[in-house]
Design an enzyme around this catalytic site. Structure first.
Site, PDB file in Angstrom:
ATOM      1  N   ASP A 142       0.782  -1.446   0.096  1.00  0.00           N
ATOM      2  CA  ASP A 142       0.007   0.098  -0.128  1.00  0.00           C
ATOM      3  C   ASP A 142       0.837   1.223  -0.031  1.00  0.00           C
ATOM      4  OD1 ASP A 142      -2.284   1.471   0.192  1.00  0.00           O
ATOM      5  OD2 ASP A 142      -2.543   1.357   2.265  1.00  0.00           O
TER       6      ASP A 142
ATOM      7  N   ASN B  69     -10.589  -3.068  -6.711  1.00  0.00           N
ATOM      8  CA  ASN B  69      -9.956  -2.207  -7.499  1.00  0.00           C
ATOM      9  C   ASN B  69     -10.339  -2.038  -8.793  1.00  0.00           C
ATOM     10  OD1 ASN B  69      -6.734  -3.415  -6.221  1.00  0.00           O
ATOM     11  ND2 ASN B  69      -7.747  -1.845  -5.439  1.00  0.00           N
TER      12      ASN B  69
END
Length: 252
Positions: free
Chosen positions: A24, A72
């Protein structure tokens, strides 16, 4: 040393055999440099290379990385396209090296839902590296833990319906064997970078007894040094898996 809830350790934990990473911070890394998000994703691929290269020397034999989640797809189409292109480029450019170094590459997730060219890359990676055993790299691509658990539940329900299994046959071990991560050692350590403290629908079943380490470093800055820091933190933990030491009971 064995890992998982069947092993009750004392003192510091051993080297984790299976490490998972939520990679991340690519977007924030790029924003801090006044660049578009794709710039951060490209740097993130380089960080992945460094981390994979460092892992075996640090005692890690299995690694699962979160590359693209089922959620996503909600990102802008251009970013999704760029991410898919980077994943394809990574497989194409690194597959020879990974195969040569004895890395077994395994893609988990809804592969059928990926573009055709990505599916071809996935198939090639599986075929080229399936017999390797020096290091196991599992890439979660178009993956969501809740969906994986639901599919496992449906599979077992169909086994019961067909008479292949009985309801009482269901155990945590059997259910875990129906997940896309089956065949790997129990998850010892789950790392998330960028300072966020969420699982984000990643390895929810597998993380039941894992240790969590959250690091403030943004993923593009990650490397072997960062991984070693996470492993050092893991070693300072005492893993009891719900049990207590006899001395603790006596003093209670």
């Amino acid at each position: 040393m064995p890992s998982g809830p069947d092993h009750i350790g004392t003192g510091t934990a051993p080297v984790p055999l299976h490490v998972a990473i939520i990679m991340d911070g690519n977007g924030r890394w790029a924003k801090a440099r006044r660049q578009i998000r794709t710039f951060g994703h490209k740097a993130g691929v380089d960080a992945l290379r460094k981390t994979i290269s460092a892992a075996p020397g640090l005692g890690v034999t299995h690694m699962t990385v979160f590359a693209f989640s089922t959620e996503n797809w909600r990102r802008p189409a251009t970013e999704v396209s760029d991410l898919m292109g980077l994943l394809k480029a990574f497989i194409r450019s690194d597959l020879d090296r990974l195969a040569r170094e004895g890395v077994c590459v395994r893609i988990i997730g809804d592969v059928a839902g990926l573009p055709a060219d990505i599916r071809e890359c996935v198939d090639e990676a599986h075929q080229r590296t399936r017999d390797n055993s020096h290091f196991f790299l599992q890439v979660a691509l178009n993956y969501g833990a809740q969906a994986d658990i639901l599919e496992a539940a449906k599979t077992f329900a169909l086994q019961v319906k067909s008479g292949e299994a009985a309801l009482d046959d269901l155990t945590p071990e059997r259910f875990g064997g129906l997940l896309s991560t089956s065949g790997l050692p129990p998850l010892d350590l789950l790392i998330r970078t960028s300072g966020e403290h969420r699982l984000s629908n990643f390895l929810l079943w597998e993380a039941a007894y894992a240790e969590f380490v959250f690091q403030d470093v943004l993923w593009p800055d990650y490397d072997g040094v960062s991984l070693k820091a996470a492993l050092d933190e893991f070693r300072r933990r005492e893993r009891r898996f719900g049990a207590v030491e006899a001395s603790d009971v006596a003093s209670a």
